[in-house]
Design a protein around this motif. Sequence first.
Motif, short mmCIF file in Angstrom:
data_model
loop_
_atom_site.label_atom_id
_atom_site.label_comp_id
_atom_site.label_asym_id
_atom_site.label_seq_id
_atom_site.Cartn_x
_atom_site.Cartn_y
_atom_site.Cartn_z
N ASP A 158 0.81 -1.21 0.00
CA ASP A 158 0.00 0.00 0.00
C ASP A 158 0.84 1.27 0.00
O ASP A 158 0.37 2.34 -0.39
N HIS A 159 2.10 1.17 0.44
CA HIS A 159 2.97 2.35 0.53
C HIS A 159 3.84 2.52 -0.70
O HIS A 159 4.68 3.43 -0.74
N GLY A 160 3.68 1.66 -1.68
CA GLY A 160 4.44 1.80 -2.91
C GLY A 160 4.84 0.46 -3.50
O GLY A 160 4.83 -0.57 -2.81
N ARG A 161 5.18 0.51 -4.79
CA ARG A 161 5.62 -0.69 -5.51
C ARG A 161 6.89 -0.28 -6.24
O ARG A 161 6.84 0.32 -7.31
N TYR A 162 8.02 -0.59 -5.61
CA TYR A 162 9.28 -0.01 -6.08
C TYR A 162 10.46 -0.92 -5.72
O TYR A 162 10.36 -1.84 -4.91
N SER A 163 11.57 -0.63 -6.35
CA SER A 163 12.87 -1.17 -5.95
C SER A 163 13.62 -0.05 -5.24
O SER A 163 13.42 1.13 -5.54
N ALA A 164 14.49 -0.42 -4.30
CA ALA A 164 15.21 0.60 -3.53
C ALA A 164 16.43 -0.03 -2.87
O ALA A 164 16.57 -1.25 -2.80
N ILE A 165 17.30 0.83 -2.39
CA ILE A 165 18.40 0.41 -1.52
C ILE A 165 17.94 0.68 -0.09
O ILE A 165 17.55 1.80 0.24
N ARG A 166 17.98 -0.35 0.73
CA ARG A 166 17.50 -0.18 2.11
C ARG A 166 18.63 0.33 3.00
O ARG A 166 19.68 -0.30 3.14
N ASP A 167 18.38 1.47 3.60
CA ASP A 167 19.30 2.06 4.57
C ASP A 167 18.60 2.02 5.92
O ASP A 167 17.51 2.56 6.07
N TRP A 168 19.23 1.38 6.90
CA TRP A 168 18.54 1.17 8.18
C TRP A 168 18.38 2.45 8.97
O TRP A 168 17.65 2.48 9.96
N ASN A 169 19.01 3.53 8.56
CA ASN A 169 18.79 4.84 9.19
C ASN A 169 17.83 5.70 8.38
O ASN A 169 16.98 6.39 8.93
N LEU A 170 17.96 5.65 7.06
CA LEU A 170 17.18 6.53 6.19
C LEU A 170 15.95 5.85 5.59
O LEU A 170 15.08 6.52 5.04
N GLY A 171 15.88 4.51 5.71
CA GLY A 171 14.77 3.79 5.10
C GLY A 171 15.11 3.37 3.68
O GLY A 171 16.28 3.20 3.32
N ASP A 172 14.10 3.21 2.84
CA ASP A 172 14.30 2.80 1.45
C ASP A 172 14.62 4.05 0.62
O ASP A 172 13.78 4.93 0.46
N VAL A 173 15.84 4.08 0.09
CA VAL A 173 16.28 5.27 -0.65
C VAL A 173 16.46 4.94 -2.12
O VAL A 173 16.62 3.79 -2.52
N ASP A 174 16.45 6.00 -2.92
CA ASP A 174 16.63 5.89 -4.37
C ASP A 174 15.62 4.92 -4.98
O ASP A 174 15.96 3.97 -5.68
#
Length: 239
Positions: A158-174
């Motif tokens: 529900d919050h999106g359908r995407y690929s990303a790099i997971r950063d444990w401080n910043l969340g899913d980035v790029d």
Amino acid sequence: MNWAQMYDCYGDVDRVPELLARVEREDDAEAWDELGYRLILEHDLVFPASFAALPRLVHLASRCAAARELAGAIVRRAAGNHGCDDLLAGCVAAIAEFRELLDRHLRSRPGDYLVTFRALIAVEGHYHWSAALGDFSDDFYQVTCPHCAVEVTIAIGDHGRYSAIRDWNLGDVDRRALRPVPAEELSSTGRWMYETVLRDGEVVLADGITHLFGQAECPRCASVFNVADEYASSNRPPI
């Protein structure tokens, strides 16, 4: 069945047949609970008694949700290192019967649809999808980019359908939007899964499957790859 050789997770050989006899007489919630933790240890490992019990559980499954759920849980773990391949081979007829039962149950559009569908996926031998598939409200899959080897998070929810790099401080980035496969281009397992849930009116699951079997862009190197292929290559069991 020589129950003297069919030990459960506690090493007992007599308790499981006693419990099976109880639930065959009546729907005994306490007996079902004990069967569950004797046949599946910590929701992961199965034992000889698990496969010995499977035909009797399947026999009960058409009229008992607890039997259907426990039989499904056992089948979903059939690809593990349980050392019971001979017993599993002896369950072929019961598993075939279970497949038909599960499919009929799905057609009734039950409240436990996803649990039943995951059991059916396992019966079909797709154990990695049976273990991973969610309701696509908040699903995440970790894959490795086949081109640059970076770990990529695939989100379908529900919050999106995407690929990303997971950063444990910043969340899913790029984040990069997923590219769902057109339904008519689905093949093999993806097509079977899609057609089954669409037949039963599960449109959210159907849409999620088109994303799961679609393509993703790597946030690191911008290459495009098939999500399902990369996930399956890392998670498909050896059998």
